[in-house]
Design an enzyme around this catalytic site. Structure first.
Site, short mmCIF file in Angstrom:
data_model
loop_
_atom_site.label_atom_id
_atom_site.label_comp_id
_atom_site.label_asym_id
_atom_site.label_seq_id
_atom_site.Cartn_x
_atom_site.Cartn_y
_atom_site.Cartn_z
N HIS A 48 -7.84 -5.38 -0.62
CA HIS A 48 -6.59 -4.78 -0.19
C HIS A 48 -6.20 -5.36 1.17
CE1 HIS A 48 -3.63 -1.66 -0.66
NE2 HIS A 48 -3.94 -1.05 0.49
N SER A 68 0.83 -1.19 0.00
CA SER A 68 0.00 0.00 0.00
C SER A 68 0.87 1.25 0.00
CB SER A 68 -0.96 -0.05 1.19
OG SER A 68 -2.01 0.89 1.05
N GLU A 120 -9.21 -5.14 -4.87
CA GLU A 120 -8.58 -4.25 -3.90
C GLU A 120 -9.59 -3.36 -3.16
OE1 GLU A 120 -5.40 -3.96 -3.03
OE2 GLU A 120 -4.14 -4.64 -4.69
#
Length: 487
Positions: free
Chosen positions: A421, A200, A323
C-alpha cells in the site's frame, strides 16, 4: 488565515490571480505557479466542526498564497521501521482555517487545461496536502492544473453524531469540488474537464462521490487508487464507534455535547476506539480494525453507483499486488504471524472464514502464515471492494472503465516491503527518483526506481485526465482487461 495575515501589496515578480473570493498572490517556479492555502469553506470551529461546510466569506486586499495552511487535527502515526513522513506530512499543524486547497498550475492564463483534484489518504484520521509525495510539479509540467485538498478527519470528519450530518469529511470534498468548478478557470483550468483522484481513504471517498447525487456535474473522470468500494460502515457499526467515543469522553453521543470539547481531547481518546469489534449479524468489519472511522452509509458505494453520477464518469481503478504488507512488514509481523493470527483476520473480515482461508491456501500452497495473513487482509481491505466497484461501473458505463494492477516491489526493509500500500504514489506523481524515497527504511528502498515506470504511470494518469483513455483496453465483466504496471 485571518484578515490580518492578508498581504497588503504583492511583489511585482509574483503571479497574482483574481478569484471569486478575492485576489491571491502565489509563487512562480520552473514548473509553473503555486498558490497555497486557498480556503474553499469557512474555518470549522466549535460547533461548526460538526456542521456542513459553510461558504468562506472571502477577503479584501491581496491574500498571501505562498505559505502552507494549517492541517486538520490528527494524531501522530508511525509505521515501525518505515519512514512514512513523506506520506503523512507534518501531522497536525494547529490553526482553524484548514479547509483549504493548494493549486499548482502551468499558468493562470485562461488556458482551460485539464484539472486534477487529489484527495489524500490516511485512514480517515491522518494526512494532508502538505505531504511531500503530493508535489504537483510534474503535473503542472505536463499541462495539468493540480488541486490538492484538505478535509476534516477523525471525530470532526467522520464520527456519526445525532444532530450532525454524516460523513462531514465527504461533504468537505464535495465543497472543494464546488470551489474548483467556480474557480478553476481563474487558474488556467477547464471546469468542464475535472478528474478527481485519490488513494486509500481518499480513494474510498471518491468511490462514494460516484454514488452521490450532489456530485453530478462536478467532475468528468475519477481515479481510485487502492480504495474500497465496500469500505463503508453500516449505521449499526457507526453507532458502536460513537458509543465508545461518547463513553470515553463522558458525554452524550450528540453534536451538542461534543461541540465544546477541544480537538486535543478528541485525539487523546483515539486509542480507546482502536480495535473495536464491528462485526454484526449482517456485516463484517470492512476496515479489519485498522481505523475506527469510515464513511457511514446504508448501502455500499459499489452497490449504489446508479444513484450518483457514475454512469457519466470515466473511471480508472486499481490496487497494488501486496497491499497489506504495509501493515505487517514494518513492525515485524510478517515473520511473527501464527496460524491463529491468520484465522483471526479471516474471522473479522469474512462471513465464512474457513472457506475463505481454504481458497487462499489453495492459491498459495507454499505461503507462510504471514503471507497468508497479508493476502487475506489485502483482499478484504482493497481487492474485493475494488473488483466490485469496477464491475458495477462497467455495467452502467460500458467502455469507460479501466483497471490496473501495480506490482513493483519496493526493496525497503531488507527487501520485504514489496508492492505494498502507498508504493505506487511516487510513480503516479513521477518523483520516484527523489533521494528521500530511497534507503532501507524509506518507501522505495535502497534500489533505484525501475527505468521508465514512473514516466509510464504518470503519463497514463495525465492521458486519462485529458482524454479518458490511459492507454489500454477498457474493462468489462465479460472481458476483464487489467493492465499490469511494474509487475
Amino acid at each position: 488565515m485571518s484578515r490580518e495575515e492578508v498581504c497588503p501589496l504583492p511583489r511585482q515578480t509574483d503571479p497574482v490571480v483574481e478569484t471569486p473570493a478575492g485576489t491571491v498572490r502565489g509563487l512562480r517556479d520552473g514548473s509553473g505557479e503555486r498558490y497555497r492555502a486557498l480556503p474553499y469553506a469557512a474555518a470549522p470551529t466549535g460547533a461548526g466542526r460538526f456542521a456542513p461546510p459553510a461558504p468562506h466569506p472571502g477577503w479584501s486586499g491581496v491574500r498571501d498564497g505562498t505559505r502552507s495552511s494549517p492541517t486538520a487535527p490528527q494524531p501522530t502515526r508511525g509505521f515501525g521501521r518505515l519512514d512514512m513522513v513523506p506520506y503523512f506530512g507534518p501531522g497536525w499543524v494547529p490553526g482553524s482555517e484548514y479547509l483549504t486547497v493548494d493549486v499548482h498550475t502551468p499558468a493562470a492564463d485562461g488556458g482551460r487545461r485539464p484539472v486534477m483534484v487529489f484527495v489524500h489518504g490516511g485512514g480517515f484520521v491522518t494526512g494532508s496536502n502538505r505531504a511531500a509525495l503530493y508535489d504537483g510539479s510534474t503535473f503542472a509540467r505536463d499541462g495539468i492544473v493540480l488541486v490538492t485538498v484538505n478535509y476534516r478527519l477523525g471525530i470532526p470528519g467522520f464520527l456519526d453524531l445525532a444532530g450532525a450530518p454524516a460523513n462531514r469529511g465527504l461533504l468537505d470534498v464535495l465543497a472543494a469540488l464546488g470551489w474548483v468548478h467556480e474557480t478553476a478557470e481563474a487558474f488556467g483550468g477547464d471546469p468542464g474537464n475535472v478528474t478527481v483522484f485519490g488513494q486509500s481513504a481518499g480513494a474510498t471517498l471518491i468511490g462514494a462521490l460516484l454514488a452521490t447525487p450532489q456530485a453530478a456535474g462536478l467532475f468528468r473522470r475519477a481515479i481510485i487508487q487502492s480504495g474500497n468500494g465496500t469500505g463503508a460502515f453500516t449505521p449499526e457499526q457507526a453507532r458502536r464507534v460513537t458509543a465508545a467515543a461518547a463513553a470515553a469522553l463522558g458525554v452524550a453521543p450528540t453534536a451538542e455535547a461534543f461541540a465544546p470539547i477541544p480537538d486535543e481531547r478528541f485525539l487523546t481518546i483515539l486509542r480507546a476506539l482502536a480495535g473495536l469489534d464491528l462485526r454484526t449479524g449482517t456485516a463484517t468489519d470492512p476496515l479489519a480494525g485498522l481505523s475506527p472511522f469510515s464513511l457511514v452509509l446504508p448501502v455500499q458505494p459499489a452497490e449504489s453507483l446508479a444513484d450518483g453520477p457514475a454512469g457519466d464518469v470515466d473511471l480508472l481503478i486499481g490496487t497494488n499486488t501486496e497491499e497489506a504488507r504495509l501493515y505487517l512488514v514494518p513492525r515485524g509481523d510478517l515473520e511473527s504471524t501464527t496460524e491463529a493470527d491468520v484465522l483471526t483476520v479471516a474471522t473479522r473480515t469474512h462471513p465464512d472464514p474457513e472457506t475463505a482461508l481454504a481458497a487462499h491456501r489453495a492459491a498459495r500452497p507454499d505461503a507462510t502464515p504471514g503471507e497468508l495473513r497479508s493476502a487475506v487482509l489485502g483482499q478484504a481491505l482493497f481487492e474485493s471492494g475494488t473488483t466490485r466497484m469496477a464491475r458495477a461501473h462497467a455495467r452502467i458505463s460500458a467502455g469507460r472503465t479501466h483497471v490496473y494492477s501495480f506490482g513493483y516491489r519496493s526493496t525497503a526493509l531488507d527487501g520485504r516491503l514489496g508492492a505494498a500500500h502507498t508504493v505506487e504514489l511516487p510513480f503516479v506523481f513521477d518523483i520516484a527518483d527523489e533521494p528521500w524515497l530511497h534507503g532501507d527504511t524509506c518507501l522505495l528502498g535502497p534500489d533505484p526506481a525501475p527505468p521508465g515506470l514512473a514516466a509510464r504511470m504518470h503519463g497514463a494518469w495525465v492521458a486519462f485526465a485529458s482524454t479518458g483513455d490511459p492507454g489500454w483496453a477498457p474493462y468489462a465483466p465479460q472481458r476483464p482487461a487489467v493492465e499490469f504496471l511494474g509487475g
